[in-house]
Design an enzyme around this catalytic site. Structure first.
Site, short mmCIF file in Angstrom:
data_model
loop_
_atom_site.label_atom_id
_atom_site.label_comp_id
_atom_site.label_asym_id
_atom_site.label_seq_id
_atom_site.Cartn_x
_atom_site.Cartn_y
_atom_site.Cartn_z
N PRO A 1 12.57 -26.99 30.34
CA PRO A 1 11.41 -27.71 29.81
C PRO A 1 10.49 -28.17 30.93
O PRO A 1 10.90 -28.24 32.10
CB PRO A 1 12.04 -28.92 29.11
CG PRO A 1 13.38 -29.09 29.72
CD PRO A 1 13.82 -27.75 30.22
N HIS B 1 0.76 -16.98 25.00
CA HIS B 1 1.74 -17.85 24.34
C HIS B 1 2.19 -17.25 23.00
O HIS B 1 2.13 -17.91 21.95
CB HIS B 1 1.16 -19.26 24.15
CG HIS B 1 2.22 -20.32 24.16
ND1 HIS B 1 2.05 -21.53 24.78
CD2 HIS B 1 3.46 -20.36 23.62
CE1 HIS B 1 3.15 -22.27 24.63
NE2 HIS B 1 4.01 -21.56 23.92
N ASP C 1 3.59 -15.89 29.91
CA ASP C 1 3.21 -16.08 28.50
C ASP C 1 2.56 -17.45 28.34
O ASP C 1 2.06 -17.78 27.26
CB ASP C 1 4.44 -15.98 27.59
CG ASP C 1 4.08 -16.03 26.12
OD1 ASP C 1 3.19 -15.25 25.71
OD2 ASP C 1 4.65 -16.86 25.39
N GLU D 1 -3.82 -23.71 29.76
CA GLU D 1 -4.05 -22.78 28.65
C GLU D 1 -4.74 -23.41 27.46
O GLU D 1 -5.28 -22.70 26.61
CB GLU D 1 -2.71 -22.19 28.19
CG GLU D 1 -1.80 -23.20 27.48
CD GLU D 1 -0.48 -22.60 27.00
OE1 GLU D 1 0.19 -21.90 27.79
OE2 GLU D 1 -0.11 -22.82 25.83
N ARG E 1 6.82 -23.06 30.02
CA ARG E 1 5.61 -23.89 29.98
C ARG E 1 4.83 -23.65 31.26
O ARG E 1 5.42 -23.55 32.35
CB ARG E 1 5.96 -25.39 29.87
CG ARG E 1 6.36 -25.85 28.48
CD ARG E 1 5.19 -25.82 27.47
NE ARG E 1 5.59 -26.26 26.15
CZ ARG E 1 6.04 -25.46 25.18
NH1 ARG E 1 6.14 -24.16 25.38
NH2 ARG E 1 6.37 -25.97 23.99
P1 NAD Z 1 16.76 -25.88 25.52
O1 NAD Z 1 16.55 -27.35 25.46
O2 NAD Z 1 17.77 -25.25 24.63
O3 NAD Z 1 17.09 -25.44 27.02
C1 NAD Z 1 16.44 -25.96 28.13
C2 NAD Z 1 17.47 -25.98 29.25
O4 NAD Z 1 16.80 -26.38 30.45
C3 NAD Z 1 18.61 -27.00 29.01
O5 NAD Z 1 19.86 -26.36 29.13
C4 NAD Z 1 18.39 -28.03 30.08
O6 NAD Z 1 19.61 -28.58 30.55
C5 NAD Z 1 17.71 -27.20 31.15
N1 NAD Z 1 17.03 -28.00 32.15
C6 NAD Z 1 16.58 -29.27 32.07
N2 NAD Z 1 16.05 -29.64 33.25
C7 NAD Z 1 16.17 -28.58 34.09
C8 NAD Z 1 15.83 -28.35 35.43
N3 NAD Z 1 15.26 -29.31 36.17
N4 NAD Z 1 16.09 -27.15 35.96
C9 NAD Z 1 16.69 -26.17 35.24
N5 NAD Z 1 17.05 -26.33 33.95
C10 NAD Z 1 16.78 -27.51 33.38
O7 NAD Z 1 15.32 -25.23 25.26
P2 NAD Z 1 15.00 -23.72 24.83
O8 NAD Z 1 14.93 -23.66 23.34
O9 NAD Z 1 15.89 -22.79 25.55
O10 NAD Z 1 13.52 -23.60 25.38
C11 NAD Z 1 13.24 -23.52 26.76
C12 NAD Z 1 11.78 -23.74 26.96
O11 NAD Z 1 11.06 -22.60 26.44
C13 NAD Z 1 11.23 -24.93 26.17
O12 NAD Z 1 11.29 -26.09 26.92
C14 NAD Z 1 9.81 -24.53 25.87
O13 NAD Z 1 8.98 -25.16 26.85
C15 NAD Z 1 9.77 -23.03 26.07
N6 NAD Z 1 9.40 -22.30 24.85
C16 NAD Z 1 8.37 -21.40 24.94
C17 NAD Z 1 8.01 -20.67 23.83
C18 NAD Z 1 6.91 -19.63 23.88
O14 NAD Z 1 6.43 -19.18 22.82
N7 NAD Z 1 6.48 -19.19 25.05
C19 NAD Z 1 8.67 -20.88 22.62
C20 NAD Z 1 9.72 -21.79 22.58
C21 NAD Z 1 10.08 -22.51 23.70
#
Ligand code: NAD
Length: 331
Positions: free
Chosen positions: A205, A294, A257, A262, A233
């Protein structure tokens, strides 16, 4: 419940209307973003449903509270655009959709890796123009390459698993414990991951700690011609630093993406406009950069799940039941 759905696109309407047949909420669809300019539009809403580029900062949240809005329903996972302290202070519930389809984003991520590597987007255009030359289309085998996954949550884990199917060794970093789930997925610290990966993909995140985690210093420690993919993000990457990395060939491929600025561009058709963001425009000039707007989440399965969970979240709150997707108590 009266729900005003901001930043609505035709596909949002389709999926929310379809799923709302099971809930019967009163939905009002509004095309514009929710931000300090559009606050008068919230009058009469019990809840606002918002997306990634709506702005829920302190002044906006204070206004929502004054207008009687009780709930903010994010139809996405990330909530970096919401001032959670302000929401707690003004007693507004914030719910999200933490998981809808990790496969949608993970599969798009791998699609970007394949397109960049094998230059599919260039080959498509070439062949349509009758150019069957292979000059400049050389790729590399993914087999035996090292992929670094930053963030082993839902999406990171699915991406890692898919990449093992290509014969990649995966280095996985997460500050919290996780199950690697496969012999080829090796837990790693971030420095080792940056140093040893041929491909680095971001799945954590955006927080104050992770903002610009890909910066000049981090890039300097990476392999020459590393491939960097960001479907998480935009703010995770210092865009000026990656532009420098691309200019001096340190970065061999970049797939985005998401982009840190953006919000004024993505999800809109600006094909007849002049893009004012010179940093973004510079990115578009590199032959080894692939940008999508995105769209990683954008599958039928994900849209169905997003609409259903969002409407369910609000029904649960309306009934006064405890909602597992309520973010107010989470840190
Ligand atoms: P999630 O909460 O399941 O996983 C996020 C992981 O990141 C967790 O395991 C957490 O422990 C880890 N984390 C936290 N701080 C960290 C750090 N400093 N360094 C490394 N890892 C760290 O979330 P997810 O569902 O896997 O989603 C991940 C990200 O993808 C979301 O935060 C969102 O921003 C992004 N996303 C993008 C789209 C898109 O369309 N492009 C869609 C959905 C989500």
């Amino acid at each position: 419940m009266k729900i005003f759905v901001f930043s609505t696109k035709p596909y949002d309407k389709d999926y929310f209307r379809q799923e709302n047949s099971a809930f019967n909420h009163d939905l009002t669809f509004i095309k514009t973003h929710l931000n300090d300019q559009t606050l008068p539009l919230v009058e009469g809403a019990d809840a606002v449903c918002v997306f990634v580029n709506d702005t829920l900062d302190r002044p906006v949240i204070e206004h929502l509270a004054g207008a009687g809005v009780k709930h903010i329903a994010l139809r996405c996972a990330g909530f970096n655009n919401v001032d959670m302290e302000a929401a707690r202070e003004f007693g507004i519930n914030v719910v999200n959709v933490p998981a809808y389809s990790p496969y949608s984003v993970a599969e798009h991520t791998v699609g970007m890796i394949l397109s960049l590597n094998r230059k599919l987007h260039k080959a498509y255009a070439r062949v349509r123009e009758g150019n069957f030359s292979l000059d400049g289309l050389m790729g590399f085998d993914l087999h035996n390459k090292t992929a670094g996954i930053v963030g082993m949550g839902r999406i990171g884990q699915v991406t890692a698993n898919i990449l093992t199917g290509f014969g990649c060794k995966v280095l996985a970093y997460d500050p919290f414990p996780f199950q690697p789930g496969h012999d080829s997925i090796v837990p790693s610290d971030l420095d080792t991951l940056f140093r040893d990966s041929d491909i680095i993909s971001l799945h954590c995140p955006l927080t104050p700690q992770t903002r610009h985690m890909i910066n000049e210093q981090a890039i300097s420690t990476m392999k020459d011609t590393v491939m960097i993919i960001n479907t998480s993000r935009g703010g995770l990457i210092d865009t000026r630093a990656v532009i420098n990395g691309l200019k001096n060939n340190k970065i061999g491929w970049l797939g985005l993406d998401v982009y840190e600025d953006e919000s004024d561009m993505f999800f809109e058709n600006l094909s007849q406009s002049i893009i004012q963001d010179d940093v973004f425009s510079r990115l578009l000039t590199f032959p080894n950069v692939l940008i999508t707007g995105h769209q990683a989440f954008f599958t039928k399965e994900a849209m169905t799940s997003i609409a259903r969970t969002t409407l369910q979240n609000l029904e649960t709150l309306e009934k006064g039941d405890s909602c597992q997707n309520l973010l107010n108590e989470k840190r």
